[in-house]
Scaffold this active site. Sequence first.
Site, PDB file in Angstrom:
ATOM      1  N   ARG A  62       0.979  -1.236  -0.089  1.00  0.00           N
ATOM      2  CA  ARG A  62      -0.032   0.022   0.087  1.00  0.00           C
ATOM      3  C   ARG A  62       0.804   1.156   0.015  1.00  0.00           C
ATOM      4  O   ARG A  62       0.703   2.103  -0.663  1.00  0.00           O
ATOM      5  CB  ARG A  62      -0.782  -0.081   1.085  1.00  0.00           C
ATOM      6  CG  ARG A  62      -1.469   1.274   1.415  1.00  0.00           C
ATOM      7  CD  ARG A  62      -2.799   1.193   2.504  1.00  0.00           C
ATOM      8  NE  ARG A  62      -3.645   0.295   2.150  1.00  0.00           N
ATOM      9  CZ  ARG A  62      -4.313  -0.737   2.899  1.00  0.00           C
ATOM     10  NH1 ARG A  62      -4.221  -0.475   4.243  1.00  0.00           N
ATOM     11  NH2 ARG A  62      -5.138  -1.769   2.389  1.00  0.00           N
ATOM     12  N   TYR A  63       1.984   1.230   0.749  1.00  0.00           N
ATOM     13  CA  TYR A  63       2.723   2.457   0.720  1.00  0.00           C
ATOM     14  C   TYR A  63       4.046   2.226   0.060  1.00  0.00           C
ATOM     15  O   TYR A  63       4.275   1.157  -0.400  1.00  0.00           O
ATOM     16  CB  TYR A  63       3.360   2.587   2.330  1.00  0.00           C
ATOM     17  CG  TYR A  63       2.274   2.843   3.313  1.00  0.00           C
ATOM     18  CD1 TYR A  63       1.575   3.842   3.215  1.00  0.00           C
ATOM     19  CD2 TYR A  63       1.866   1.649   4.235  1.00  0.00           C
ATOM     20  CE1 TYR A  63       0.809   4.153   4.243  1.00  0.00           C
ATOM     21  CE2 TYR A  63       0.837   1.744   5.159  1.00  0.00           C
ATOM     22  CZ  TYR A  63       0.280   3.151   5.484  1.00  0.00           C
ATOM     23  OH  TYR A  63      -0.820   3.494   6.250  1.00  0.00           O
ATOM     24  N   ARG A  67       7.441  -0.198   1.483  1.00  0.00           N
ATOM     25  CA  ARG A  67       7.225  -1.224   2.615  1.00  0.00           C
ATOM     26  C   ARG A  67       5.866  -2.237   2.186  1.00  0.00           C
ATOM     27  O   ARG A  67       4.823  -1.673   1.587  1.00  0.00           O
ATOM     28  CB  ARG A  67       7.267  -0.763   3.817  1.00  0.00           C
ATOM     29  CG  ARG A  67       5.887   0.305   4.204  1.00  0.00           C
ATOM     30  CD  ARG A  67       6.680   1.213   5.422  1.00  0.00           C
ATOM     31  NE  ARG A  67       5.551   2.116   5.888  1.00  0.00           N
ATOM     32  CZ  ARG A  67       5.349   3.295   5.254  1.00  0.00           C
ATOM     33  NH1 ARG A  67       5.835   3.657   4.043  1.00  0.00           N
ATOM     34  NH2 ARG A  67       4.352   4.095   5.846  1.00  0.00           N
ATOM     35  N   CYS A 104      -2.526 -18.092  15.204  1.00  0.00           N
ATOM     36  CA  CYS A 104      -2.289 -17.671  16.410  1.00  0.00           C
ATOM     37  C   CYS A 104      -2.475 -18.061  17.665  1.00  0.00           C
ATOM     38  O   CYS A 104      -3.390 -18.987  17.843  1.00  0.00           O
ATOM     39  CB  CYS A 104      -3.010 -16.135  16.436  1.00  0.00           C
ATOM     40  SG  CYS A 104      -3.014 -15.202  14.752  1.00  0.00           S
ATOM     41  N   CYS A 141      -7.848 -13.312  19.067  1.00  0.00           N
ATOM     42  CA  CYS A 141      -7.804 -12.192  19.960  1.00  0.00           C
ATOM     43  C   CYS A 141      -9.544 -12.017  19.422  1.00  0.00           C
ATOM     44  O   CYS A 141      -9.799 -11.694  18.240  1.00  0.00           O
ATOM     45  CB  CYS A 141      -7.146 -10.943  19.487  1.00  0.00           C
ATOM     46  SG  CYS A 141      -5.451 -11.287  19.915  1.00  0.00           S
ATOM     47  N   CYS A 194      -9.715  -9.113  16.750  1.00  0.00           N
ATOM     48  CA  CYS A 194      -8.832  -9.152  15.653  1.00  0.00           C
ATOM     49  C   CYS A 194      -9.610  -8.439  14.481  1.00  0.00           C
ATOM     50  O   CYS A 194     -10.555  -8.774  14.178  1.00  0.00           O
ATOM     51  CB  CYS A 194      -8.798 -10.476  15.136  1.00  0.00           C
ATOM     52  SG  CYS A 194      -7.532 -10.633  13.865  1.00  0.00           S
ATOM     53  N   ARG A 206      -8.541  -8.960  11.385  1.00  0.00           N
ATOM     54  CA  ARG A 206      -8.530  -9.934  10.466  1.00  0.00           C
ATOM     55  C   ARG A 206      -9.322 -11.308  10.805  1.00  0.00           C
ATOM     56  O   ARG A 206      -8.897 -12.368  10.079  1.00  0.00           O
ATOM     57  CB  ARG A 206      -7.012 -10.356  10.079  1.00  0.00           C
ATOM     58  CG  ARG A 206      -6.269  -9.055   9.513  1.00  0.00           C
ATOM     59  CD  ARG A 206      -5.157  -9.492   8.789  1.00  0.00           C
ATOM     60  NE  ARG A 206      -4.164  -8.470   8.614  1.00  0.00           N
ATOM     61  CZ  ARG A 206      -2.955  -8.058   8.977  1.00  0.00           C
ATOM     62  NH1 ARG A 206      -2.527  -9.121   9.924  1.00  0.00           N
ATOM     63  NH2 ARG A 206      -2.173  -6.843   8.933  1.00  0.00           N
ATOM     64  N   ASP A 231     -10.834  -1.020  14.206  1.00  0.00           N
ATOM     65  CA  ASP A 231     -11.144  -0.783  12.901  1.00  0.00           C
ATOM     66  C   ASP A 231     -12.787  -1.073  12.770  1.00  0.00           C
ATOM     67  O   ASP A 231     -13.363  -1.600  13.826  1.00  0.00           O
ATOM     68  CB  ASP A 231     -10.582  -1.919  12.133  1.00  0.00           C
ATOM     69  CG  ASP A 231      -9.190  -1.382  11.943  1.00  0.00           C
ATOM     70  OD1 ASP A 231      -8.676  -0.257  11.547  1.00  0.00           O
ATOM     71  OD2 ASP A 231      -8.096  -2.462  11.773  1.00  0.00           O
ATOM     72  N   ASP A 249      -6.565   3.830  10.972  1.00  0.00           N
ATOM     73  CA  ASP A 249      -6.465   2.995   9.704  1.00  0.00           C
ATOM     74  C   ASP A 249      -7.575   3.218   8.611  1.00  0.00           C
ATOM     75  O   ASP A 249      -8.590   2.657   8.907  1.00  0.00           O
ATOM     76  CB  ASP A 249      -6.016   1.624  10.009  1.00  0.00           C
ATOM     77  CG  ASP A 249      -4.925   1.217   8.993  1.00  0.00           C
ATOM     78  OD1 ASP A 249      -4.678   1.657   7.941  1.00  0.00           O
ATOM     79  OD2 ASP A 249      -4.194   0.118   9.623  1.00  0.00           O
ATOM     80  N   LYS A 270      -2.593   4.497   7.475  1.00  0.00           N
ATOM     81  CA  LYS A 270      -2.767   5.126   8.599  1.00  0.00           C
ATOM     82  C   LYS A 270      -2.608   6.731   8.863  1.00  0.00           C
ATOM     83  O   LYS A 270      -1.920   7.366   8.092  1.00  0.00           O
ATOM     84  CB  LYS A 270      -1.577   4.607   9.610  1.00  0.00           C
ATOM     85  CG  LYS A 270      -1.728   3.169   9.653  1.00  0.00           C
ATOM     86  CD  LYS A 270      -0.316   2.598  10.435  1.00  0.00           C
ATOM     87  CE  LYS A 270      -0.291   1.134  10.495  1.00  0.00           C
ATOM     88  NZ  LYS A 270       0.033   0.480   9.119  1.00  0.00           N
TER      89      LYS A 270
HETATM   90  C1  LIG Z   1       0.892  -0.530   8.866  1.00  0.00           C
HETATM   91  C2  LIG Z   1       1.357  -0.947   7.709  1.00  0.00           C
HETATM   92  C3  LIG Z   1       2.587  -0.971   7.367  1.00  0.00           C
HETATM   93  C4  LIG Z   1       3.605  -0.223   8.324  1.00  0.00           C
HETATM   94  O1  LIG Z   1       3.348   1.059   8.738  1.00  0.00           O
HETATM   95  P1  LIG Z   1       4.360   1.892   9.431  1.00  0.00           P
HETATM   96  O2  LIG Z   1       3.677   3.283   9.538  1.00  0.00           O
HETATM   97  O3  LIG Z   1       5.616   2.121   8.559  1.00  0.00           O
HETATM   98  O4  LIG Z   1       4.856   1.123  10.840  1.00  0.00           O
HETATM   99  C5  LIG Z   1       2.865  -1.459   5.980  1.00  0.00           C
HETATM  100  N1  LIG Z   1       1.793  -1.872   5.114  1.00  0.00           N
HETATM  101  C6  LIG Z   1       0.669  -2.047   5.538  1.00  0.00           C
HETATM  102  C7  LIG Z   1      -0.310  -2.308   4.724  1.00  0.00           C
HETATM  103  C8  LIG Z   1       0.078  -1.649   6.888  1.00  0.00           C
HETATM  104  O5  LIG Z   1      -1.154  -1.336   7.131  1.00  0.00           O
HETATM  105  S1  SF4 Z   2      -5.173  -9.614  16.688  1.00  0.00           S
HETATM  106 FE1  SF4 Z   2      -5.546 -11.209  15.166  1.00  0.00          FE
HETATM  107  S2  SF4 Z   2      -3.659 -11.585  14.098  1.00  0.00           S
HETATM  108 FE2  SF4 Z   2      -3.095 -10.571  15.859  1.00  0.00          FE
HETATM  109  S3  SF4 Z   2      -2.516 -12.192  17.298  1.00  0.00           S
HETATM  110 FE3  SF4 Z   2      -4.560 -11.579  17.825  1.00  0.00          FE
HETATM  111  S4  SF4 Z   2      -5.880 -13.090  16.596  1.00  0.00           S
HETATM  112 FE4  SF4 Z   2      -3.732 -12.975  15.765  1.00  0.00          FE
END
Ligand SMILES: *Cc1c(COP(=O)(O)O)cnc(C)c1O
Ligand code: SF4
Length: 383
Positions: free
Chosen positions: A127-128, A131, A140, A144, A147, A149, A308, A345, A352
């Site tokens: 996305r960025y 990175r 996991c 959580c 979570c 995801r 989220d 986010d 973010k």
């Molecule tokens: C959070 C995130 C990152 C890392 O973001 P930083 O602000 O550099 O810590 C990279 N890619 C995605 C898709 C993210 O959600």
């Molecule tokens: S937040 Fe989701 S991905 Fe992260 S440790 Fe918990 S269950 Fe696993």
Amino acid sequence: MAFNIITKNTVRERFPNAPRPDIWKDTEDKDWNNWIWQQQKRIKSMDQLEKVIHVADDEREAFAKSHESFNMGITPYYASLIDKDDPNCPVRLQSVPKGGELVILPSDMEDPLAEERDMPTPGITHRYPDRVLFYTTHNCPVYCRHCTRKRKVADPSSSAANKQLEDGLAYIEQHKEVRDVVISGGDPLSNSDERLEYILSRLRAIEHVEVLRLGTRNLVTLPQRITDNFAQMVKKYHPLFIHTHFNHPKECTREAFDACAKLADAGCVIHNQMVLLKGVNDDPKIVKELNHKLLMMRVRPYYIFQCDMSQGISHFRTPIEAGINIIENLRGWTSGMAVPHFVVDAPGGGGKIPLLPNYLVKHEGKKWILRNYKNQQFTYEEP
Ligand SMILES: *Cc1c(COP(=O)(O)O)cnc(C)c1O
Ligand code: SF4
């Protein structure tokens, strides 16, 4: 002049061991401290949970209606941090199903961060500019309840197969702009040391990759996972940053302290990414205590995430003001090192976005009227 040589770490002694509930009173230490044992003995049913805590009707019902779509899984270690009588225990809220999960609001989304949309190849979110997130497993130790995801985690059919792993590595190899790789999941520490070392060594061999990060909650939910072998292994792949996820001071135990110490001694810089959760940590006093403990554990508070808009977690969501209020109560009042960035986010994949209290009162020409943390006003004049 004689110096007192410190022979034992007195800060470590301020961190109590997790209490051992009755059912594990006779467990041998060598088992309790073994992550494979902890993993194998995870609590996955109400029958097992009832042996550890007093389960409320709401939790029993929520489990019955939710476990097919999102498993329950709690390590004995993490379960031992749950208050057995308090239904609002912050560790319990994060790990035991609750009725609120069954409520899906019209505004909730299955993939609020559009991680799937920004996936050039399965397993990579790019996305960025410089990175990527790299998914390596969907398991996991503890699932959580908050979570983001949920749609993926705990679903064995979505786990990153070898083909996907190779495709992800190939993508990073081909994209020279990627200088920072966040190894994520699920929890990447659910992989074996061998598989992790394979991933780390492949990434380290890529010329344009500068820094690696491991995003893991094992420090919180399964600190036994950080073995001496693991710490020795990661040393070879520096610079390697660890991003973890402590949400409450109760999670800062002797076990967690030791796990962080092993990684810090191995040269890892550890960052914490807290998620703002109603009833768990939406209180500046709790966050301040957490962040002070984290600094003693050599963990630097990095982000506070607004919860989220994922499905089934709306009962955890707070007003945005709660996050801004936390920053207002930290900045200036305590070490700058204990002040993370509060970010939302953005739904739809906007990334973010940082929010902070407004310290700018007025701006007229070269004059900037600013306020400090105590609300006193000052004028800065540009030349
Ligand atoms: C959070 C995130 C990152 C890392 O973001 P930083 O602000 O550099 O810590 C990279 N890619 C995605 C898709 C993210 O959600
Ligand atoms: S937040 Fe989701 S991905 Fe992260 S440790 Fe918990 S269950 Fe696993």
